[in-house]
Design an enzyme around this catalytic site. Structure first.
Site: not given
Ligand SMILES: NC(=O)c1ccc[n+]([C@@H]2O[C@H](COP(=O)([O-])OP(=O)(O)OC[C@H]3O[C@@H](n4cnc5c(N)ncnc54)[C@H](O)[C@@H]3O)[C@@H](O)[C@H]2O)c1
Length: 416
Positions: A327, A36, A81, A256, A31
């Site tokens: 968020r 984190r 995203t 989402c 990450d």
């Molecule tokens: N949270 C949910 O309930 C959920 C459910 C289904 C799908 N999603 C999708 O999954 C994806 C991630 O969501 P999330 O909730 O886990 O987000 P999040 O913000 O909790 O985690 C994403 C992580 O990616 C890291 N990051 C950003 N740029 C980076 C890079 N270039 N290299 C490495 N790490 C990087 C951030 O620091 C962060 O810790 C999104 O597309 C979201 O829509 C989320």
């Protein structure tokens, strides 16, 4: 060769995946957020999804150093995203993560995307980045997959290990490889689809269906409010029919459901069609904080309360029940709208993250029991709020506005 998995983005989606895969494989959990990673190295998950004991596997390496990813042969991308202010897809995180994967690629490697995107994004946006930077050719030198994530934070019943997982690959061999990879660590059903686009469209369809259904019920709630009909009672009665699908009115926020539909709208518009139902459902759900504000103002008038001398307490700041994530929380939008009208507005949430100033809102973690409020609004149905009897906290002329039909009926409790 033993597979070695690199996960890029260790958030709500990436961390549980890392924990599952490390049961069988070496996992490098990368990450860009150093704090984190440092917390995870100490066994602390700020999102409270994974317990300390599960973070110390010898197969699991947390890192913010790209070099540690070098020996991986499968990269799974789980970065955010979001959308821009103008509601178009912000693909900057996925672009950056793809560039990183591209720099690391070796022949035969596989890159799997799990971030939610519009159909076509993996092949039309990400693959060109991978090819350009690595100098390799997709489906010849390296391979690609897409597997949407269904994690539902705060839900202990539907988990990554017991809900079906959709997978897709850039060719049949990749699809089979990904099938056995996911199958080897998840006890859930792994469901193959024929193309990456179908898998991308599947995820966005699931979220749009929910957004549109909630919007419909929100619209009905507005109509019934104006007609002085109890929406909740209508929904309970309608649910006795065999084919009625029950949804509750409420605020739709988060990253989402409140975001993903815009991805499809954007993509569809680029192909000459503006989806009407999806767009208007989104608009209606976005309008809900303003509508609730109007209803509360109207009720205040009926109670002989003057906004400029009224105190309001909102119960709940996070975007949904029993999670700390704030968020894109519509409770915070509600707070801002109410603050323009009422004299004093406080938002109480003992679970929500960032209890200090966030988005210009102070979220209090304790209720001042000596203080009485003219209006209490329950906006998020955290279980913990069942310990509060809001009637004991209101002034003589006061009332409660219960958006989630959380509290038992009472003459001073109104529902959306
Ligand atoms: N949270 C949910 O309930 C959920 C459910 C289904 C799908 N999603 C999708 O999954 C994806 C991630 O969501 P999330 O909730 O886990 O987000 P999040 O913000 O909790 O985690 C994403 C992580 O990616 C890291 N990051 C950003 N740029 C980076 C890079 N270039 N290299 C490495 N790490 C990087 C951030 O620091 C962060 O810790 C999104 O597309 C979201 O829509 C989320």
């Amino acid at each position: 060769m033993e597979d070695k998995i690199g996960i890029l983005g260790i958030g709500y989606v990436g961390l549980p995946l890392a924990v599952f895969f490390c049961k069988k494989y070496q996992v490098v959990a990368f990450d860009t957020n150093k704090s984190r990673i440092n917390e995870l190295k100490k066994g602390h998950d700020r999102n409270k999804q994974i317990k300390k004991g599960k973070l110390n596997s010898k197969n699991l390496l947390f890192t913010f150093s790209e070099a540690q990813l070098k020996k991986c042969n499968i990269y799974i991308i789980t970065v955010p995203t979001p959308i821009f202010k103008n509601k178009t897809p912000d693909l900057r995180y996925i672009s950056k993560a793809s560039k990183l994967a591209a720099r690391l690629l070796s022949p035969k490697d596989i890159v799997v995307y799990e971030s939610t995107v519009y159909p076509g994004a993996t092949e039309e946006f990400c693959v060109p980045i991978l090819e350009k930077i690595s100098g390799f050719k997709s489906n010849k030198d390296f391979f690609v997959g897409y597997s949407p994530e269904r994690i539902n934070v705060g839900d202990n019943k539907n988990r990554i290990d017991n809900v079906s997982k959709i997978i897709s690959g850039s060719n049949n061999k990749t699809l089979d490889k990904l099938y056995s990879l996911y199958k080897s660590v998840l006890s859930s059903k792994i469901y193959k689809v024929s193309s990456i686009k179908v898998a991308e469209a599947c995820k966005i369809t699931e979220n749009i269906q929910r957004d549109v259904n909630i919007a419909l019920i929100n619209e009905l709630a507005i109509v019934f409010n104006n007609l002085n009909i109890d929406t909740n009672e209508v929904l309970n009665a309608a649910s006795t029919k065999w084919n009625f699908n029950k949804y509750q009115p409420g605020l739709v926020g988060g990253h989402c459901i409140g975001v993903d539909p815009y991805y499809l709208v954007h993509k569809s518009k680029s192909h000459g069609f503006k989806p009407e139902i999806i767009s208007s459902a989104r608009k209606l759900n976005e309008k809900m904080p303003g509508k609730i504000c109007e209803f509360v103002k109207y009720k205040a008038k009926q109670h002989g309360l003057y906004p400029r001398s009224c105190s309001v307490l909102i119960l709940g700041a996070s975007f949904k029940e029993n999670v700390k994530d704030i968020r894109n929380s519509k409770s915070i939008d509600l707070f801002k709208k109410l603050s323009l009208i009422f004299n004093y507005v406080e938002i109480y949430d003992p679970i929500a993250e960032a209890h200090n100033k966030t988005q210009n809102t102070t979220i209090s973690t304790e209720i001042n029991k000596k203080m009485k409020f003219d209006i209490i609004i329950l906006s998020v149905a955290h279980d913990i709020f069942s310990k509060i009897n809001p009637i004991t906290l209101i002034t003589k002329k006061g009332f409660v506005y219960d958006i989630k039909s959380f509290y038992k009926r009472h003459p001073k409790i109104y529902r959306l």
